[in-house]
Design a protein around this motif. Structure first.
Motif, PDB file in Angstrom:
ATOM      1  N   LEU A   1       0.807  -1.217   0.000  1.00 18.64           N
ATOM      2  CA  LEU A   1       0.000   0.000   0.000  1.00 18.64           C
ATOM      3  C   LEU A   1       0.844   1.272   0.000  1.00 18.64           C
ATOM      4  O   LEU A   1       0.431   2.293  -0.550  1.00 18.64           O
ATOM      5  N   PHE A   2       2.015   1.212   0.616  1.00 17.72           N
ATOM      6  CA  PHE A   2       2.788   2.416   0.872  1.00 17.72           C
ATOM      7  C   PHE A   2       4.140   2.471   0.165  1.00 17.72           C
ATOM      8  O   PHE A   2       4.940   3.354   0.451  1.00 17.72           O
ATOM      9  N   ASP A   3       4.417   1.568  -0.754  1.00 16.71           N
ATOM     10  CA  ASP A   3       5.744   1.559  -1.383  1.00 16.71           C
ATOM     11  C   ASP A   3       5.872   2.533  -2.553  1.00 16.71           C
ATOM     12  O   ASP A   3       6.925   2.639  -3.166  1.00 16.71           O
ATOM     13  N   GLY A   4       4.813   3.249  -2.878  1.00 16.34           N
ATOM     14  CA  GLY A   4       4.880   4.258  -3.929  1.00 16.34           C
ATOM     15  C   GLY A   4       4.617   3.731  -5.322  1.00 16.34           C
ATOM     16  O   GLY A   4       4.599   4.504  -6.276  1.00 16.34           O
ATOM     17  N   LYS A   5       4.419   2.438  -5.452  1.00 18.48           N
ATOM     18  CA  LYS A   5       4.110   1.878  -6.774  1.00 18.48           C
ATOM     19  C   LYS A   5       2.627   2.066  -7.052  1.00 18.48           C
ATOM     20  O   LYS A   5       1.790   1.920  -6.174  1.00 18.48           O
ATOM     21  N   ARG A   6       2.328   2.371  -8.279  1.00 24.68           N
ATOM     22  CA  ARG A   6       0.941   2.614  -8.662  1.00 24.68           C
ATOM     23  C   ARG A   6       0.149   1.316  -8.631  1.00 24.68           C
ATOM     24  O   ARG A   6       0.572   0.300  -9.159  1.00 24.68           O
TER      25      ARG A   6
ATOM     26  N   ASP B   1      -5.447  -1.490 -10.190  1.00 24.90           N
ATOM     27  CA  ASP B   1      -6.899  -1.368 -10.065  1.00 24.90           C
ATOM     28  C   ASP B   1      -7.228  -1.034  -8.624  1.00 24.90           C
ATOM     29  O   ASP B   1      -6.346  -0.788  -7.809  1.00 24.90           O
ATOM     30  N   ASP B   2      -8.504  -1.089  -8.315  1.00 18.82           N
ATOM     31  CA  ASP B   2      -8.909  -0.905  -6.929  1.00 18.82           C
ATOM     32  C   ASP B   2      -8.307  -2.014  -6.072  1.00 18.82           C
ATOM     33  O   ASP B   2      -8.215  -3.163  -6.503  1.00 18.82           O
ATOM     34  N   GLU B   3      -7.911  -1.648  -4.904  1.00 15.19           N
ATOM     35  CA  GLU B   3      -7.362  -2.606  -3.944  1.00 15.19           C
ATOM     36  C   GLU B   3      -8.425  -2.835  -2.883  1.00 15.19           C
ATOM     37  O   GLU B   3      -8.903  -1.894  -2.254  1.00 15.19           O
ATOM     38  N   LEU B   4      -8.845  -4.073  -2.718  1.00 15.56           N
ATOM     39  CA  LEU B   4      -9.788  -4.428  -1.661  1.00 15.56           C
ATOM     40  C   LEU B   4      -9.064  -5.304  -0.651  1.00 15.56           C
ATOM     41  O   LEU B   4      -8.524  -6.349  -1.005  1.00 15.56           O
TER      42      LEU B   4
END
Length: 105
Positions: free
Chosen positions: A44-49, A52-55
């Motif tokens: 979630l926080f590594d800066g990679k795009r 799609d939506d993350e659930l």
């Protein structure tokens, strides 16, 4: 690019942050967390795009909340970083407590 995270406190029930703000928090998290805890939140926080939506399911959201709270209380975490980590932790915990997926889009 902005990201909306569910179970937040704005008037839409979300947290809204830019990708660069999330990545900046990620740098702090990577610095203060043990490697095993960092791996829990890295996606979630590594800066990679995100493609799609993350659930994130409630059980995983609970783990993430615990890790973010641990990071927020670390003495080397900046005051702003700690506030952001707590805000994300509270959203993750709310999703977990509600038995709902935690959504990032």
């Amino acid at each position: 690019m902005g990201i909306n995270i569910s179970h937040g406190t704005n008037r839409y029930g979300q947290i809204y942050r830019s990708g660069s703000a999330i990545a900046a928090l990620g740098h702090q998290l990577a610095y203060v967390l043990k490697p095993s805890d960092w791996r829990t939140v890295q996606h979630l926080f590594d800066g990679k795009r995100m493609s799609d939506d993350e659930l994130i399911g409630p059980k995983e959201a609970r783990k993430i909340a615990d890790v973010l709270r641990k990071a927020a209380s670390h003495p080397k975490m900046s005051a702003d970083g700690a506030l952001d980590a707590i805000e994300f932790a509270n959203a993750a915990a709310l999703a977990a407590d509600s038995g709902e997926p935690w959504s990032w889009s």
